[in-house]
Enzyme design. Structure first.
Site, mmCIF file in Angstrom:
data_model
loop_
_atom_site.group_PDB
_atom_site.id
_atom_site.type_symbol
_atom_site.label_atom_id
_atom_site.label_comp_id
_atom_site.label_asym_id
_atom_site.label_seq_id
_atom_site.Cartn_x
_atom_site.Cartn_y
_atom_site.Cartn_z
ATOM 1 N N SER A 124 67.862 76.880 61.486
ATOM 2 C CA SER A 124 66.976 75.903 62.127
ATOM 3 C C SER A 124 65.634 76.544 62.497
ATOM 4 O O SER A 124 65.541 77.769 62.659
ATOM 5 C CB SER A 124 67.665 75.347 63.375
ATOM 6 O OG SER A 124 67.941 76.413 64.256
ATOM 7 N N CYS A 156 69.111 70.925 53.944
ATOM 8 C CA CYS A 156 67.711 71.118 54.349
ATOM 9 C C CYS A 156 66.768 70.417 53.388
ATOM 10 O O CYS A 156 65.598 70.242 53.691
ATOM 11 C CB CYS A 156 67.379 72.593 54.414
ATOM 12 S SG CYS A 156 67.456 73.352 52.804
ATOM 13 N N GLU A 168 64.393 66.685 63.285
ATOM 14 C CA GLU A 168 65.277 66.817 62.133
ATOM 15 C C GLU A 168 66.651 66.321 62.591
ATOM 16 O O GLU A 168 67.278 66.930 63.467
ATOM 17 C CB GLU A 168 65.382 68.295 61.712
ATOM 18 C CG GLU A 168 66.317 68.502 60.541
ATOM 19 C CD GLU A 168 66.505 69.972 60.149
ATOM 20 O OE1 GLU A 168 66.487 70.847 61.032
ATOM 21 O OE2 GLU A 168 66.698 70.228 58.944
HETATM 22 P P1 NAD Z 1 71.224 77.656 63.203
HETATM 23 O O1 NAD Z 1 69.791 78.017 63.303
HETATM 24 O O2 NAD Z 1 71.896 77.082 64.388
HETATM 25 O O3 NAD Z 1 72.097 78.940 62.780
HETATM 26 C C1 NAD Z 1 71.746 79.752 61.693
HETATM 27 C C2 NAD Z 1 72.235 81.171 61.956
HETATM 28 O O4 NAD Z 1 71.554 81.698 63.096
HETATM 29 C C3 NAD Z 1 73.734 81.278 62.246
HETATM 30 O O5 NAD Z 1 74.254 82.401 61.572
HETATM 31 C C4 NAD Z 1 73.795 81.453 63.758
HETATM 32 O O6 NAD Z 1 74.867 82.282 64.171
HETATM 33 C C5 NAD Z 1 72.486 82.123 64.090
HETATM 34 N N1 NAD Z 1 71.943 81.694 65.382
HETATM 35 C C6 NAD Z 1 72.077 80.475 65.966
HETATM 36 N N2 NAD Z 1 71.414 80.436 67.145
HETATM 37 C C7 NAD Z 1 70.841 81.657 67.304
HETATM 38 C C8 NAD Z 1 70.025 82.228 68.311
HETATM 39 N N3 NAD Z 1 69.670 81.543 69.394
HETATM 40 N N4 NAD Z 1 69.631 83.503 68.164
HETATM 41 C C9 NAD Z 1 69.970 84.219 67.072
HETATM 42 N N5 NAD Z 1 70.747 83.724 66.078
HETATM 43 C C10 NAD Z 1 71.179 82.451 66.184
HETATM 44 O O7 NAD Z 1 71.340 76.668 61.942
HETATM 45 P P2 NAD Z 1 72.607 75.827 61.471
HETATM 46 O O8 NAD Z 1 72.840 74.717 62.428
HETATM 47 O O9 NAD Z 1 73.730 76.728 61.129
HETATM 48 O O10 NAD Z 1 72.047 75.245 60.085
HETATM 49 C C11 NAD Z 1 71.321 74.055 59.993
HETATM 50 C C12 NAD Z 1 69.824 74.311 59.988
HETATM 51 O O11 NAD Z 1 69.493 75.191 58.907
HETATM 52 C C13 NAD Z 1 69.008 73.052 59.736
HETATM 53 O O12 NAD Z 1 67.887 73.091 60.587
HETATM 54 C C14 NAD Z 1 68.591 73.165 58.278
HETATM 55 O O13 NAD Z 1 67.406 72.471 57.939
HETATM 56 C C15 NAD Z 1 68.402 74.635 58.163
HETATM 57 N N6 NAD Z 1 68.480 75.064 56.773
HETATM 58 C C16 NAD Z 1 67.323 75.423 56.146
HETATM 59 C C17 NAD Z 1 67.355 75.790 54.819
HETATM 60 C C18 NAD Z 1 66.108 76.206 54.115
HETATM 61 O O14 NAD Z 1 66.221 76.746 53.034
HETATM 62 N N7 NAD Z 1 64.922 76.017 54.669
HETATM 63 C C19 NAD Z 1 68.579 75.809 54.117
HETATM 64 C C20 NAD Z 1 69.742 75.458 54.788
HETATM 65 C C21 NAD Z 1 69.674 75.083 56.128
#
Ligand code: NAD
Length: 492
Positions: free
Chosen positions: A224, A279, A377
């Protein structure tokens, strides 16, 4: 209750599981995943650094052989991998196979590493002087991945990071971590030496320790936007190379000359596939001129034929969302929409009454900047329709949006489509293609708040991100030549 292990030094390593992993189709806890102590993270990083000392010297043919074998193993185990994904993520088995196939592309691209790692050579740049360039691995690369593509996104990164001679520590999403462990086992079976690929389970605290760790050289992150920004800022502050891909709000523009049946099919596929948890999902259909009423009718009719159910039921078009909290957040956008002047054309929120984390397809007419359903989103099966009067207004809407991941235009007018691809401030553009995820020989990445850092992921930019350049200037003097010249080296 099962505990999902780490994968360290070529094998599963059990630890006490503290975080629950759910089966989203039932809502029940299916396993637990560990959060490592800080001393364990240090040990893992030390082990990875040691493994790099050998792996960086591996020959290109050795790496190619391993990647070819790994590719075959992924194909042979596709059913098993898809079942693991569906059990923890909730997406349909067909969709899980789709993400495996797109991940495979990246392994196949990496198999061409001898070609991708070629340097340059210039002969006789000055009298008796030649120059050549080469690219070397960075060291230990950390991959931090999201829940929504538990195998494809790790493969986007892993294939190229290993091909370029780096050692990988993968920190998968704690919500669907099992398939990463199988990736480790299949890489080991393919011949990857122990310690070159590690799966370190964990949560945000684990990520922070890795971002600050002096033993880490580079970070590839997908997730995210708020976390992507944090990862980029923290990682770069600690001297690491970082690429951090964030969230999205993807618009699909439909011009007056478009085939509305084609556009309606595309809106359904890209809006509701994988329950909208992609995404590159289409979130807003931007109707230009007077297409809105007819297009909404066609989309609504198709919504009525969709079947929402468990991912392992072949009749399901899409499955549950990832968690109860996420389901409730999605539902709140729909429930609050009428208060913001948005009409709810189809309301799938009644499915929350089922066991599991289900939301049915929702269609909102009249989303616009300043409303919660437009400004955020949603990452769920909620498709918004925005009405604009002109092409220019559609482009202005897209360009004012803080995200810039993907967008699409539906039209029969080649000139308008070409102009669109040049006018929008978005990284990936589809022309009559609603989910324009580039094939592996191009790179994937958005603009604006969808990417922090300059490097797009996988493809040529992936190879560049995971390597650094050296340029070698060579002169072999004649034995009789004078060596004394205090001037600055010149080519002319
Ligand atoms: P997220 O950001 O919650 O988590 C992603 C990763 O970050 C996980 O491994 C998690 O453990 C870690 N994380 C979560 N919070 C954190 C924090 N505060 N500090 C450090 N690390 C942390 O995302 P999600 O909910 O797993 O995935 C969905 C999001 O990913 C959506 O926003 C989507 O658009 C995005 N996404 C983007 C793409 C792209 O290519 N741009 C592709 C897939 C998903």
């Amino acid at each position: 209750m099962t505990t999902i292990p780490h994968f360290v030094h070529g094998q599963r390593l059990s630890a006490e599981g503290t975080l629950p992993v759910f089966n989203p189709a039932t809502g029940e806890v299916s396993a637990h995943v560990p959060v490592p102590a800080s001393a364990f993270v240090d040990e893992v990083v030390d082990g990875a650094r040691r493994a790099w000392q050998t792996w960086r010297l591996s020959t290109l043919s050795q790496r190619t052989n391993i990647l070819f074998t790994f590719r075959q193993l992924l194909v042979a185990h596709a059913d098993e991998l898809a079942a693991l994904i569906t059990a923890e993520h909730g997406k349909t088995l067909a969709d899980a196979h789709g993400e495996i196939a797109r991940g495979l592309e990246n392994v196949e691209y990496a198999c061409g590493l001898t070609e991708h790692l070629k340097g340059g050579f210039s002969s006789q740049v000055a009298d008796g002087v030649d120059v050549h360039s080469m690219r070397e691995s960075l060291g230990v690369v950390v991959e931090i991945t999201p829940f929504n593509f538990p195998i494809m996104v790790p493969l986007w990164m892993t294939a190229n990071a290993l091909a370029t001679g780096n050692v990988v520590i993968l920190k998968p999403s704690e919500r669907d971590p099992s398939v990463s462990v199988r990736l480790g086992e299949l890489l080991t079976e393919a011949g990857l030496p122990a310690g070159v690929f590690t799966v370190l389970q964990g949560n945000a605290a684990t990520v922070t320790q890795l971002l600050e760790h002096p033993g880490i050289d580079a970070i590839s992150f997908v997730g995210s936007t708020p976390v992507a920004r944090y990862v980029y800022e923290t990682g770069t502050t600690h001297g690491k190379r970082v690429q951090a891909l964030g969230g999205a709000k993807n618009h699909m523009v439909v011009l007056g000359d478009a085939d509305l049946d084609v556009a309606a099919d595309a809106a359904i596929n890209a809006g509701f596939g994988s329950a909208g948890e992609r995404c590159m999902a289409i979130s807003v259909v931007v109707c230009v001129g007077d297409v809105a009423d007819a297009l909404i009718d066609k989309i609504a009719t198709r919504i009525d034929a969709l079947n929402v159910g468990p991912g392992d039921d072949p009749t399901s078009d899409f499955g549950p969302v990832i968690s109860a909290e996420h389901r409730d957040r999605i539902v709140s956008y729909v429930t609050n929409a009428p208060g913001e002047g948005i009409s709810v054309v189809r309301d799938g929120t009644d499915l929350v009454a089922r066991d599991g984390f289900f939301v049915g397809p929702c269609l909102l007419d009249g989303v616009r900047p300043g409303t919660a359903a437009y400004d955020n989103e949603i990452f769920g099966p909620v498709l918004g329709v925005a009405r604009v009067d002109s092409y220019d207004e559609a482009v202005a809407l897209i360009n004012a949006n803080p995200f810039g991941n993907g967008t699409a235009i539906f039209t029969r007018d080649g000139n308008a489509a070409r102009r669109f691809s040049r006018d929008v401030t978005v990284g990936m553009i589809g022309i009559n293609v609603p989910i324009p995820v580039p094939v592996a020989s191009y790179s994937f990445g958005g603009w604006k708040n969808s990417l922090f850092g300059h490097a797009h992921i996988y493809g040529p930019e992936g190879f560049a991100f995971y390597t650094r350049a050296k340029v070698i200037t060579t002169r072999w003097p004649q034995p009789s030549e004078s060596q004394i010249d205090l001037g600055f080296p010149r080519t002319r």
